[in-house]
Design an enzyme around this catalytic site. Structure first.
Site, PDB file in Angstrom:
ATOM      1  CG  MET A  37     -98.892 -23.409 -50.989  1.00 37.00           C
ATOM      2  SD  MET A  37     -99.946 -23.124 -49.562  1.00 37.00           S
ATOM      3  CE  MET A  37    -101.441 -23.916 -50.080  1.00 37.00           C
ATOM      4  CE  LYS A  63    -101.003 -14.980 -44.164  1.00 31.53           C
ATOM      5  NZ  LYS A  63    -102.001 -16.016 -44.000  1.00 31.53           N
ATOM      6  CG  ASP A 102    -103.386 -12.895 -50.715  1.00 34.71           C
ATOM      7  OD1 ASP A 102    -103.257 -12.416 -49.588  1.00 34.71           O
ATOM      8  OD2 ASP A 102    -103.976 -13.962 -50.952  1.00 34.71           O
TER       9      ASP A 102
HETATM   10  C1  LIG Z   1    -101.828 -20.114 -50.826  1.00 29.90           C
HETATM   11  S1  LIG Z   1    -102.002 -21.001 -52.329  1.00 29.90           S
HETATM   12  C2  LIG Z   1    -103.282 -20.055 -53.043  1.00 29.90           C
HETATM   13  C3  LIG Z   1    -103.915 -20.723 -54.237  1.00 29.90           C
HETATM   14  C4  LIG Z   1    -104.923 -19.839 -54.937  1.00 29.90           C
HETATM   15  N1  LIG Z   1    -106.014 -19.501 -54.051  1.00 29.90           N
HETATM   16  C5  LIG Z   1    -105.457 -20.460 -56.233  1.00 29.90           C
HETATM   17  O1  LIG Z   1    -106.654 -20.788 -56.287  1.00 29.90           O
HETATM   18  O2  LIG Z   1    -104.691 -20.577 -57.175  1.00 29.90           O
HETATM   19  C6  LIG Z   1    -100.562 -20.506 -53.193  1.00 29.90           C
HETATM   20  C7  LIG Z   1    -100.056 -21.584 -54.134  1.00 29.90           C
HETATM   21  O3  LIG Z   1    -100.830 -21.588 -55.325  1.00 29.90           O
HETATM   22  C8  LIG Z   1    -100.025 -21.939 -56.421  1.00 29.90           C
HETATM   23  N2  LIG Z   1    -100.047 -20.832 -57.384  1.00 29.90           N
HETATM   24  C9  LIG Z   1    -100.813 -19.741 -57.325  1.00 29.90           C
HETATM   25  N3  LIG Z   1    -100.666 -18.979 -58.418  1.00 29.90           N
HETATM   26  C10 LIG Z   1     -99.768 -19.623 -59.199  1.00 29.90           C
HETATM   27  C11 LIG Z   1     -99.192 -19.356 -60.483  1.00 29.90           C
HETATM   28  N4  LIG Z   1     -99.541 -18.274 -61.184  1.00 29.90           N
HETATM   29  N5  LIG Z   1     -98.298 -20.240 -60.975  1.00 29.90           N
HETATM   30  C12 LIG Z   1     -97.961 -21.347 -60.287  1.00 29.90           C
HETATM   31  N6  LIG Z   1     -98.471 -21.649 -59.069  1.00 29.90           N
HETATM   32  C13 LIG Z   1     -99.365 -20.809 -58.546  1.00 29.90           C
HETATM   33  C14 LIG Z   1     -98.634 -22.241 -55.875  1.00 29.90           C
HETATM   34  O4  LIG Z   1     -98.590 -23.632 -55.586  1.00 29.90           O
HETATM   35  C15 LIG Z   1     -98.639 -21.422 -54.609  1.00 29.90           C
HETATM   36  O5  LIG Z   1     -97.694 -21.922 -53.679  1.00 29.90           O
END
Ligand SMILES: C[S@@+](CC[C@H](N)C(=O)[O-])C[C@H]1O[C@@H](n2cnc3c(N)ncnc32)[C@H](O)[C@@H]1O
Length: 254
Positions: free
Chosen positions: A168, A55, A33
């Site tokens: 997101m 994506k 990813d």
């Molecule tokens: C498709 S979601 C996936 C979330 C992921 N499965 C999780 O458990 O963290 C993607 C969103 O997770 C958040 N995100 C993921 N990693 C991040 C990080 N290191 N810092 C800030 N936001 C993060 C953001 O809001 C991003 O738009």
């Protein structure tokens, strides 16, 4: 002939589970990813086939159907396939759809949970999403739900008094704040934005709900709304007084 749905955590390689590291070193193929950091990718076995299916918001990428087909095809051909996903595979990761596709093709699936950014991000900013006598729970919601199937009841969320953690939500911070205030959350509710949590470039914004999103929010970010966010320690030079009156103008221009 097993597909392992593996959570990579929020970014810091040291927040990866031991099981995830072992599987990356043993994988025949890894499907990766966008939000997986380079130090984690370095753990992938040099001989493994590698597929980048990240994506990027606003840009065309593989569809979920194409990703499912790829994982199934790899699972039919190879012994150890790792589907590596940011955070936890079952928090807005569409991991369950990938697991369903594999099982429908009679491929074994193992889920390896990861540390979700929804908890680790706030923690990096000094916020505990639940806190005794302050918040008895938290709701993790997406700002990116397909409008046709959006199940979020923002009024109920506002009424609940629980900590609201939004993923997101970078581009919808202003409208989320407006929705929650219209539903009764006070304008002065402590709020925080954690960008690039547990990875290079981590920043924390801390302020009030009526200031949330007035300064542009970069991606990836986590929004935290509720009294627990009062503990957030902001980084950078942000001065909330410069926002006086800006928010209304920003909303009016949308
Ligand atoms: C498709 S979601 C996936 C979330 C992921 N499965 C999780 O458990 O963290 C993607 C969103 O997770 C958040 N995100 C993921 N990693 C991040 C990080 N290191 N810092 C800030 N936001 C993060 C953001 O809001 C991003 O738009």
């Amino acid at each position: 002939m097993t597909v392992h749905l593996v959570g990579a955590g929020p970014g810091d390689v040291e927040l990866l589970t031991l099981k995830a590291a072992r599987l990356l070193a043993a994988a025949d193929a890894v499907v990766v990813d966008r939000l997986v950091g380079p130090e984690i990718l370095d753990l992938i076995s040099p001989g493994a086939e590698r597929y980048d299916v990240g994506k990027t918001p606003g840009r065309p990428g593989p569809t979920q159907g194409q990703i499912n087909d790829l994982i199934v095809a790899l699972g039919q051909r190879l012994d150890t396939v790792v589907r590596l996903k940011g955070g936890d595979p079952y928090i807005f990761g569409r991991g369950i759809e990938e697991a369903d596709a594999c099982r429908a093709a009679a491929i074994d699936v193992e889920v390896v949970p990861g540390i979700t950014s929804a908890i680790a991000g706030p923690a990096a900013a000094g916020i505990s999403v639940t806190e005794r006598h302050v918040s008895s729970g938290c709701c993790i919601v997406t700002a990116h739900q397909d409008p046709k199937s959006d199940t979020t009841n923002w009024q109920a969320l506002a009424d609940s008094g629980l900590t609201v953690v939004v993923l997101m939500g970078a581009r919808r911070a202003v409208s989320i704040a407006a929705t929650l205030m219209a539903a009764g959350r006070p304008a002065a509710t402590p709020s925080a934005v954690i960008t690039n949590a547990a990875r290079d470039g981590e920043t924390v914004w801390a302020g009030r709900l009526d200031q949330l999103g007035v300064e542009p929010v970069a991606s990836p970010s986590i929004l935290v709304i509720g009294p627990v966010a009062a503990r957030a320690v902001a980084t950078g030079e942000f001065d909330p007084t410069v926002l006086d009156g800006l928010r209304d103008r920003h909303l009016a221009s949308q």
